[in-house]
Write a protein that holds these residues in place. Structure first.
Motif, PDB file in Angstrom:
ATOM      1  N   ASN A  49     -41.101   1.806  -4.179  1.00 53.46           N
ATOM      2  CA  ASN A  49     -39.666   1.519  -4.157  1.00 53.46           C
ATOM      3  C   ASN A  49     -39.217   1.551  -5.589  1.00 53.46           C
ATOM      4  OD1 ASN A  49     -39.887   0.562  -1.546  1.00 53.46           O
ATOM      5  ND2 ASN A  49     -39.233  -1.437  -1.852  1.00 53.46           N
ATOM      6  N   ALA A  62     -36.116  -0.793   0.425  1.00 53.16           N
ATOM      7  CA  ALA A  62     -36.944  -0.211   1.395  1.00 53.16           C
ATOM      8  C   ALA A  62     -35.933   0.779   2.053  1.00 53.16           C
ATOM      9  CB  ALA A  62     -37.720  -1.117   2.280  1.00 53.16           C
ATOM     10  N   ALA A  64     -34.943   3.456  -0.391  1.00 53.78           N
ATOM     11  CA  ALA A  64     -36.095   4.141  -0.763  1.00 53.78           C
ATOM     12  C   ALA A  64     -36.182   5.484   0.561  1.00 53.78           C
ATOM     13  CB  ALA A  64     -37.357   3.574  -0.780  1.00 53.78           C
TER      14      ALA A  64
END
Ligand SMILES: [Cu+2]
Length: 257
Positions: free
Chosen positions: A60, A153, A156
């Protein structure tokens, strides 16, 4: 067959020695599973600006470097990673809705989507809500920006899929040397449109591996089939003449023993 093996074995040695060097070449993933990104920042709105973007996403953590030049000096340049739309930069044929056809930020949303990350300087926050934190953005005509940002998340995953688009804002349309004019920003009517219209755009593309992993597993030994020729050639190229000299020395040593 014996002759072929004795000629190619030194090249195989050179290829093996050269492999660690080759592994340092641009690759999509490093030992920690990182994803390397790069892009070219191209002008929008005839801004006259240019630049490059580079990133490394590890988990991340997004490490990002932007180099921009040719922007209005002495004025803040909001800059973001956008995600959404078609995850691309607007084409030259996209008509802007500004007073003279200028491309406003919202005109590009079908292409680059909304603001996912605000690329502020510290201590600025980096979420999308801080897209207009003008006191924490670069404010020179040319600059190098570098920061490591923690992303969620979903962001990412999107960036790892090559869906991030860097947009740098702020265009001095009338050449007055400052953000002014009657047109209001489509993001904040308290700002001139010049302060937020997009000046640069670049897609964060995932860097491609140049060396197939199976090449490492099959590079050794004396079974010199044609599938090894490319690998051998690259190893020799990486080592250069010095590598060939080393290989020749080892061959002579091997013949004596
Ligand atoms: Cu933006």
């Amino acid at each position: 067959m014996r002759t072929t093996r004795s000629r190619l074995a030194p090249l195989a040695v050179a290829a093996l020695v050269g492999l660690p060097f080759l592994a340092a070449a641009p690759a999509s993933a490093d030992d920690h599973g990182g994803t390397e990104l790069s892009g070219t920042l191209a002008e929008l709105n005839d801004s006259g600006a240019s630049g490059t973007a580079w990133g490394m996403l590890e988990g991340n953590q997004l490490h990002i470097i932007l180099e921009s030049e040719g922007l209005l000096d002495g004025a803040p340049h909001a800059q973001h990673v956008h995600i959404g739309g078609t995850n691309t930069c607007p084409g030259a044929d996209v008509e802007g809705t500004g007073p003279n056809g200028e491309l406003q930020t919202s005109d590009g949303v079908p292409s680059y989507g909304g603001v996912a990350l605000s690329l502020t300087n510290e201590p600025g926050m980096t979420s999308g809500e801080h897209a207009l934190d003008v006191t924490n953005f670069p404010a020179t005509g040319s600059y190098t920006y570098e920061r490591t940002i923690e992303v969620d998340a979903e962001t990412a995953a999107q960036i790892a899929d090559g869906n991030g688009v860097v947009v740098v804002h702020g265009v001095d349309h009338d050449g007055s040397g400052t953000y002014d004019g009657d047109a209001k920003s489509d993001l904040d009517p308290a700002l001139p449109a010049e302060a937020t219209n997009p000046a640069l755009c670049g897609e964060l593309e995932v860097a491609q591996m140049e060396m197939p992993e199976e090449g490492v597993a099959t590079g050794g030994g004396g079974t010199a089939g044609t599938e090894h020729i490319g690998l051998l050639t690259m190893g020799v190229l990486a080592l250069g003449l010095g590598g060939l000299g080393l290989a020749a020395t080892r061959r002579r040593a091997g013949e004596r023993s």
